[in-house]
Design a protein around this motif. Sequence first.
Motif, PDB file in Angstrom:
ATOM      1  N   ASP A  84       0.830  -1.207   0.000  1.00 46.81           N
ATOM      2  CA  ASP A  84       0.000   0.000   0.000  1.00 46.81           C
ATOM      3  C   ASP A  84       0.863   1.255   0.000  1.00 46.81           C
ATOM      4  O   ASP A  84       0.576   2.221  -0.713  1.00 46.81           O
ATOM      5  CB  ASP A  84      -0.922   0.004   1.209  1.00 46.81           C
ATOM      6  CG  ASP A  84      -2.098  -0.958   1.065  1.00 46.81           C
ATOM      7  OD1 ASP A  84      -2.398  -1.359  -0.082  1.00 46.81           O
ATOM      8  OD2 ASP A  84      -2.687  -1.331   2.096  1.00 46.81           O
ATOM      9  N   VAL A 142       0.893   4.025  -2.981  1.00 49.01           N
ATOM     10  CA  VAL A 142       0.627   5.454  -2.774  1.00 49.01           C
ATOM     11  C   VAL A 142       1.711   6.286  -3.461  1.00 49.01           C
ATOM     12  O   VAL A 142       1.418   7.284  -4.129  1.00 49.01           O
ATOM     13  CB  VAL A 142       0.552   5.780  -1.271  1.00 49.01           C
ATOM     14  CG1 VAL A 142       0.582   7.286  -1.045  1.00 49.01           C
ATOM     15  CG2 VAL A 142      -0.705   5.181  -0.663  1.00 49.01           C
ATOM     16  N   SER A 173       1.231   8.814  -6.762  1.00 45.78           N
ATOM     17  CA  SER A 173       1.598  10.233  -6.681  1.00 45.78           C
ATOM     18  C   SER A 173       2.621  10.643  -7.737  1.00 45.78           C
ATOM     19  O   SER A 173       2.976  11.816  -7.835  1.00 45.78           O
ATOM     20  CB  SER A 173       2.158  10.542  -5.289  1.00 45.78           C
ATOM     21  OG  SER A 173       3.444   9.944  -5.128  1.00 45.78           O
TER      22      SER A 173
END
Length: 272
Positions: A88, A92, A96
């Motif tokens: 996770d 992320v 981004s």
Amino acid sequence: MTPPVVLTVAGSDSGAGAGIQADLKVFAAMRLYGTSVITAITAQNTRDVRAIFPVPAQMVTEQLTALADDLPPIAVKTGMLGSTAVADAVSVAARSGMLPNLVVDPVLVSTSGRRLGVVNAIERLLPYAMVATPNRAEASAILGWTVSTADDMAKAAGQLAATGSRYVVVTGGDADAESSADGAVDALWTGAEVQLLRGPWVDTRNTHGTGCSFSAAIAGRLALGDAVPDAVAFAKKYVARALLGAQNWELGGGHGPLDHHGWSGGDGRGSD
């Protein structure tokens, strides 16, 4: 000339044949500046993986952020993630934009047979991959059916592309001698078709880190500006040379490492 920065996000291999250590050797052989984010620490050698200590997901995020702030990579590869929390955190970062030209090596089982990752952790990251590089066993685990033959590999590559990866290479170099009469066969999904890539099959026990090295070499060539098919072709040749160079090495009593630097002959950077 300032070398391009390439990042590996993977586990540490105390035997230095796979994981972070192997990836950094590949980058150095290609004259790239390698950086690293460690996701787990392992106690292992050429015979087995004895213990795994996961790095907390927050520390993985801190490593990623520190590098993005000062040494942003041109290309990235991931290996052993070890937990859904770490996956996770890496996802992320990918979402981004911190992980460009992402190559995902879905490490699930070590050469010695120790399970190193979980399928749902890998599935979290595949939608952000430019290239995914599962071997037959890893493709089988992700898809839920046995991938064995070249036709299976071609079918699996297309199915895995549906997870979001723009390119998928299902590698077949883990086959045994009897089933490798046609050489080492990989199946590449290009976005429009599947291509079967054939190369020499090297008879050696020194195969530890082949998957790591293959994906690292792809990321390295992406950093140097190659299109994905060219990067994959280079990586296949690079690993074949590294296997051949270490064919008769006697390092450890199990699956030994590759000749990443071309010490036994050849150019690590791998001019075509």
